[in-house]
Design a protein around this motif. Sequence first.
Motif: not given
Length: 305
Positions: A59-61, A222-223, A250-256
Amino acid sequence: MAYAKDDLRSVLAAPAGKPNTGAPISAPQFLDFSVTPPDVQSGSGTNQWISRGQNFVLIYTEPAAGDLVWKATLGTEQVLLLIDEHSAITGTAGDETHEVSGPALVVVPPGESAITSTGTGPVVQLIESGETEWAAKASNAAAYAEPDAHVAPLEPWPEPVGGYRWRTYLMSDVPEDPKRFGRLFRTRSFMVNFLKAGTGPRDLSKMSPHFHDDFEQASLVVAGTYVHHIQTPWGTDGRQWRPEDHALVGSPSLAIIPPPTVHTSQGVGWRANHLIDIFSGPRHDFSARPGWVLNAEEYPAPAAG
Protein backbone atom coordinates in the motif's frame (compact mmCIF):
# COMPACT_ATOMS: atom_id res chain seq x y z
CA MET A 1 24.97 -13.31 -13.11
CA ALA A 2 26.67 -10.31 -14.63
CA TYR A 3 28.03 -8.08 -11.90
CA ALA A 4 30.96 -5.71 -12.24
CA LYS A 5 34.01 -6.66 -10.16
CA ASP A 6 33.43 -3.69 -7.85
CA ASP A 7 29.77 -4.65 -7.29
CA LEU A 8 29.46 -6.23 -3.83
CA ARG A 9 26.95 -8.74 -5.21
CA SER A 10 29.70 -10.32 -7.30
CA VAL A 11 30.58 -12.44 -4.23
CA LEU A 12 27.16 -14.12 -4.21
CA ALA A 13 26.78 -17.66 -5.45
CA ALA A 14 25.07 -17.86 -8.82
CA PRO A 15 21.49 -19.17 -8.84
CA ALA A 16 21.31 -22.88 -9.51
CA GLY A 17 18.97 -22.52 -12.45
CA LYS A 18 16.05 -24.79 -11.66
CA PRO A 19 14.81 -27.41 -14.14
CA ASN A 20 12.12 -26.25 -16.55
CA THR A 21 8.75 -27.28 -15.12
CA GLY A 22 6.94 -26.40 -18.31
CA ALA A 23 4.92 -23.71 -16.52
CA PRO A 24 4.82 -20.40 -18.40
CA ILE A 25 7.01 -17.61 -17.07
CA SER A 26 4.89 -14.74 -15.80
CA ALA A 27 5.06 -11.36 -17.45
CA PRO A 28 6.62 -8.47 -15.52
CA GLN A 29 4.23 -5.89 -14.13
CA PHE A 30 4.84 -2.16 -14.21
CA LEU A 31 2.48 -0.25 -11.93
CA ASP A 32 3.20 3.44 -12.41
CA PHE A 33 1.32 5.34 -9.73
CA SER A 34 2.49 8.62 -11.24
CA VAL A 35 0.12 8.17 -14.18
CA THR A 36 -2.71 6.04 -12.71
CA PRO A 37 -5.38 7.34 -10.34
CA PRO A 38 -5.31 6.15 -6.73
CA ASP A 39 -7.38 3.19 -5.58
CA VAL A 40 -8.50 5.02 -2.43
CA GLN A 41 -8.93 8.75 -1.79
CA SER A 42 -9.89 10.55 1.41
CA GLY A 43 -11.90 13.71 1.56
CA SER A 44 -8.88 15.60 2.90
CA GLY A 45 -6.57 14.57 0.07
CA THR A 46 -4.84 11.33 1.06
CA ASN A 47 -4.23 9.03 -1.94
CA GLN A 48 -3.50 5.30 -1.75
CA TRP A 49 -2.47 2.75 -4.36
CA ILE A 50 -2.81 -0.94 -3.47
CA SER A 51 -0.82 -3.57 -5.38
CA ARG A 52 0.39 -7.08 -4.71
CA GLY A 53 2.91 -9.74 -5.58
CA GLN A 54 2.48 -13.43 -4.97
CA ASN A 55 3.51 -13.27 -1.31
CA PHE A 56 2.88 -9.64 -0.38
CA VAL A 57 0.55 -6.65 -0.58
CA LEU A 58 1.95 -3.13 -0.92
CA ILE A 59 0.00 0.00 0.00
CA TYR A 60 1.58 3.26 -1.16
CA THR A 61 0.13 6.32 0.56
CA GLU A 62 0.59 9.99 -0.25
CA PRO A 63 -0.99 11.40 2.91
CA ALA A 64 -2.53 14.61 4.04
CA ALA A 65 -1.09 15.54 7.41
CA GLY A 66 -3.38 14.45 10.21
CA ASP A 67 -5.18 11.74 8.23
CA LEU A 68 -5.74 8.29 9.69
CA VAL A 69 -4.26 6.15 6.91
CA TRP A 70 -4.71 2.71 8.49
CA LYS A 71 -6.74 1.02 11.19
CA ALA A 72 -7.15 -2.74 11.03
CA THR A 73 -6.29 -6.03 12.67
CA LEU A 74 -3.76 -8.42 11.11
CA GLY A 75 -2.67 -11.89 12.10
CA THR A 76 0.89 -11.15 10.99
CA GLU A 77 3.51 -8.42 11.23
CA GLN A 78 3.53 -5.58 8.75
CA VAL A 79 6.41 -3.36 7.64
CA LEU A 80 6.16 0.40 7.24
CA LEU A 81 8.56 2.40 5.11
CA LEU A 82 8.75 6.12 5.84
CA ILE A 83 10.41 7.24 2.66
CA ASP A 84 11.90 10.65 3.38
CA GLU A 85 12.25 13.43 5.93
CA HIS A 86 8.67 14.57 5.23
CA SER A 87 7.27 11.15 6.18
CA ALA A 88 6.10 11.00 9.79
CA ILE A 89 3.51 8.99 11.70
CA THR A 90 1.90 8.39 15.02
CA GLY A 91 1.16 4.71 15.38
CA THR A 92 -0.59 2.59 17.95
CA ALA A 93 -0.15 -1.14 18.42
CA GLY A 94 -1.92 -2.65 21.39
CA ASP A 95 -1.81 -0.11 24.21
CA GLU A 96 1.40 1.57 23.04
CA THR A 97 1.79 4.75 21.00
CA HIS A 98 4.85 5.50 18.89
CA GLU A 99 5.98 8.55 16.92
CA VAL A 100 8.44 8.12 14.06
CA SER A 101 9.89 10.46 11.45
CA GLY A 102 11.57 9.21 8.32
CA PRO A 103 13.41 8.01 6.56
CA ALA A 104 12.81 4.85 8.57
CA LEU A 105 11.66 1.25 8.50
CA VAL A 106 9.16 0.20 11.16
CA VAL A 107 7.88 -3.27 12.06
CA VAL A 108 4.35 -3.36 13.48
CA PRO A 109 3.41 -6.46 15.51
CA PRO A 110 0.36 -8.62 14.74
CA GLY A 111 -2.98 -7.49 16.12
CA GLU A 112 -4.90 -4.25 15.93
CA SER A 113 -2.95 -1.18 14.86
CA ALA A 114 -3.66 2.34 13.69
CA ILE A 115 -1.44 4.75 11.77
CA THR A 116 -1.96 8.49 11.48
CA SER A 117 0.28 10.53 9.21
CA THR A 118 1.70 13.59 10.91
CA GLY A 119 3.65 14.59 7.80
CA THR A 120 3.06 14.80 4.06
CA GLY A 121 5.79 12.40 2.88
CA PRO A 122 5.02 8.92 1.51
CA VAL A 123 4.19 5.97 3.75
CA VAL A 124 4.47 2.43 2.40
CA GLN A 125 2.95 -0.66 4.02
CA LEU A 126 4.02 -4.26 3.33
CA ILE A 127 1.57 -6.97 4.31
CA GLU A 128 1.59 -10.72 3.72
CA SER A 129 -0.74 -11.77 0.91
CA GLY A 130 -2.14 -14.38 3.28
CA GLU A 131 -4.10 -11.45 4.70
CA THR A 132 -6.70 -12.18 2.04
CA GLU A 133 -8.92 -9.15 2.67
CA TRP A 134 -6.05 -6.89 1.64
CA ALA A 135 -4.82 -9.07 -1.20
CA ALA A 136 -8.27 -8.85 -2.76
CA LYS A 137 -8.13 -5.04 -2.71
CA ALA A 138 -5.04 -4.92 -4.95
CA SER A 139 -5.53 -3.31 -8.35
CA ASN A 140 -3.63 -6.19 -9.95
CA ALA A 141 -5.27 -8.98 -7.94
CA ALA A 142 -6.37 -10.72 -11.15
CA ALA A 143 -2.73 -11.38 -12.05
CA TYR A 144 -2.62 -13.81 -9.09
CA ALA A 145 -5.88 -15.63 -9.68
CA GLU A 146 -3.56 -18.59 -10.23
CA PRO A 147 -0.30 -18.72 -8.25
CA ASP A 148 2.93 -18.36 -10.20
CA ALA A 149 4.43 -21.86 -10.25
CA HIS A 150 7.94 -20.39 -10.41
CA VAL A 151 7.58 -18.49 -7.09
CA ALA A 152 8.23 -20.43 -3.90
CA PRO A 153 5.43 -20.18 -1.31
CA LEU A 154 6.14 -17.94 1.64
CA GLU A 155 7.62 -19.83 4.59
CA PRO A 156 8.08 -17.36 7.45
CA TRP A 157 11.47 -17.35 9.18
CA PRO A 158 11.83 -17.80 12.97
CA GLU A 159 9.99 -15.48 15.34
CA PRO A 160 11.87 -12.35 16.43
CA VAL A 161 14.09 -12.45 19.50
CA GLY A 162 12.11 -11.17 22.47
CA GLY A 163 8.79 -11.69 20.72
CA TYR A 164 6.61 -9.43 18.61
CA ARG A 165 6.79 -5.70 19.30
CA TRP A 166 7.01 -2.34 17.58
CA ARG A 167 10.52 -1.95 16.15
CA THR A 168 11.91 1.22 14.58
CA TYR A 169 15.03 1.47 12.42
CA LEU A 170 16.08 4.99 11.47
CA MET A 171 18.17 5.37 8.33
CA SER A 172 20.09 8.14 10.09
CA ASP A 173 21.42 5.48 12.50
CA VAL A 174 22.93 3.38 9.70
CA PRO A 175 26.63 4.18 9.22
CA GLU A 176 28.27 4.15 5.84
CA ASP A 177 30.09 0.89 5.12
CA PRO A 178 31.63 0.21 1.69
CA LYS A 179 31.70 -3.53 2.49
CA ARG A 180 27.93 -3.76 2.90
CA PHE A 181 25.42 -3.82 0.03
CA GLY A 182 22.77 -1.20 0.65
CA ARG A 183 20.76 -1.01 3.87
CA LEU A 184 19.17 -4.43 4.35
CA PHE A 185 16.55 -5.27 6.96
CA ARG A 186 14.51 -8.42 7.34
CA THR A 187 11.48 -9.70 9.23
CA ARG A 188 9.94 -13.15 9.29
CA SER A 189 8.39 -12.57 5.87
CA PHE A 190 10.16 -9.64 4.21
CA MET A 191 13.55 -8.36 3.23
CA VAL A 192 13.88 -4.71 2.28
CA ASN A 193 16.91 -3.01 0.80
CA PHE A 194 16.36 0.65 1.68
CA LEU A 195 18.90 1.85 -0.86
CA LYS A 196 20.15 5.42 -0.76
CA ALA A 197 19.14 7.83 -3.48
CA GLY A 198 21.58 8.49 -6.28
CA THR A 199 22.00 11.60 -8.40
CA GLY A 200 21.94 11.58 -12.16
CA PRO A 201 21.83 8.71 -14.65
CA ARG A 202 23.33 5.32 -13.89
CA ASP A 203 26.65 4.54 -15.55
CA LEU A 204 25.64 2.43 -18.56
CA SER A 205 28.98 0.59 -18.43
CA LYS A 206 28.11 -0.78 -14.97
CA MET A 207 24.78 -2.52 -15.40
CA SER A 208 23.97 -5.66 -13.40
CA PRO A 209 21.69 -8.10 -15.27
CA HIS A 210 20.86 -11.13 -13.10
CA PHE A 211 18.02 -13.53 -12.31
CA HIS A 212 16.45 -15.29 -9.34
CA ASP A 213 15.48 -18.94 -9.23
CA ASP A 214 12.25 -18.85 -7.27
CA PHE A 215 11.33 -15.45 -5.85
CA GLU A 216 9.89 -12.21 -7.15
CA GLN A 217 11.68 -8.90 -6.82
CA ALA A 218 9.57 -5.82 -6.23
CA SER A 219 11.36 -2.61 -7.14
CA LEU A 220 9.68 0.48 -5.73
CA VAL A 221 10.73 3.76 -7.35
CA VAL A 222 10.16 6.61 -4.91
CA ALA A 223 12.03 9.39 -6.75
CA GLY A 224 13.25 10.03 -10.26
CA THR A 225 12.85 8.10 -13.49
CA TYR A 226 13.96 4.55 -14.28
CA VAL A 227 14.08 2.05 -17.11
CA HIS A 228 13.49 -1.55 -16.03
CA HIS A 229 15.26 -3.88 -18.46
CA ILE A 230 13.76 -7.38 -18.31
CA GLN A 231 14.40 -10.38 -20.55
CA THR A 232 12.27 -13.53 -20.42
CA PRO A 233 14.33 -16.68 -21.15
CA TRP A 234 13.29 -18.62 -24.23
CA GLY A 235 12.11 -22.18 -23.76
CA THR A 236 11.23 -24.82 -26.32
CA ASP A 237 7.64 -23.56 -26.62
CA GLY A 238 7.92 -20.54 -28.88
CA ARG A 239 4.33 -19.60 -28.12
CA GLN A 240 5.51 -18.48 -24.68
CA TRP A 241 8.28 -16.22 -25.96
CA ARG A 242 7.94 -12.51 -25.38
CA PRO A 243 10.03 -9.52 -26.42
CA GLU A 244 12.36 -7.80 -24.00
CA ASP A 245 10.91 -5.12 -21.76
CA HIS A 246 12.60 -1.75 -21.49
CA ALA A 247 9.91 -0.06 -19.42
CA LEU A 248 10.26 3.64 -18.64
CA VAL A 249 8.57 4.48 -15.32
CA GLY A 250 8.24 7.54 -13.15
CA SER A 251 7.84 7.90 -9.42
CA PRO A 252 6.17 6.54 -7.50
CA SER A 253 5.94 3.21 -9.29
CA LEU A 254 6.28 -0.49 -8.60
CA ALA A 255 7.85 -3.11 -10.86
CA ILE A 256 7.16 -6.75 -10.06
CA ILE A 257 9.88 -8.89 -11.60
CA PRO A 258 9.08 -12.61 -11.83
CA PRO A 259 11.60 -15.44 -11.75
CA PRO A 260 13.59 -16.47 -13.69
CA THR A 261 13.62 -13.35 -15.86
CA VAL A 262 16.94 -11.56 -16.33
CA HIS A 263 16.66 -8.00 -15.09
CA THR A 264 18.39 -4.79 -14.13
CA SER A 265 17.16 -1.26 -13.47
CA GLN A 266 18.66 1.96 -14.74
CA GLY A 267 18.12 5.36 -13.19
CA VAL A 268 17.90 7.86 -16.04
CA GLY A 269 16.67 11.02 -14.34
CA TRP A 270 19.16 13.85 -14.07
CA ARG A 271 18.14 14.68 -10.51
CA ALA A 272 17.67 12.25 -7.60
CA ASN A 273 16.84 8.64 -8.47
CA HIS A 274 15.73 6.45 -5.57
CA LEU A 275 14.69 2.80 -5.69
CA ILE A 276 13.88 0.40 -2.84
CA ASP A 277 13.97 -3.38 -3.38
CA ILE A 278 11.49 -5.66 -1.61
CA PHE A 279 11.51 -9.45 -1.31
CA SER A 280 9.07 -11.86 0.34
CA GLY A 281 10.35 -14.00 2.05
CA PRO A 282 13.86 -12.97 3.10
CA ARG A 283 16.78 -13.77 0.81
CA HIS A 284 19.14 -16.52 1.95
CA ASP A 285 22.08 -15.27 -0.15
CA PHE A 286 22.03 -11.74 1.26
CA SER A 287 21.48 -13.13 4.76
CA ALA A 288 24.58 -15.32 4.49
CA ARG A 289 26.88 -12.31 4.03
CA PRO A 290 28.31 -11.18 7.41
CA GLY A 291 27.13 -7.73 8.38
CA TRP A 292 24.78 -7.18 5.46
CA VAL A 293 21.47 -7.56 7.31
CA LEU A 294 21.36 -4.76 9.86
CA ASN A 295 18.80 -6.31 12.21
CA ALA A 296 19.92 -9.95 11.90
CA GLU A 297 20.29 -10.28 15.68
CA GLU A 298 16.60 -9.50 16.14
CA TYR A 299 15.30 -11.62 13.26
CA PRO A 300 17.34 -14.85 13.13
CA ALA A 301 17.79 -16.97 10.03
CA PRO A 302 16.48 -20.55 9.95
CA ALA A 303 18.80 -23.20 11.37
CA ALA A 304 21.05 -24.78 8.76
CA GLY A 305 20.00 -28.17 7.48
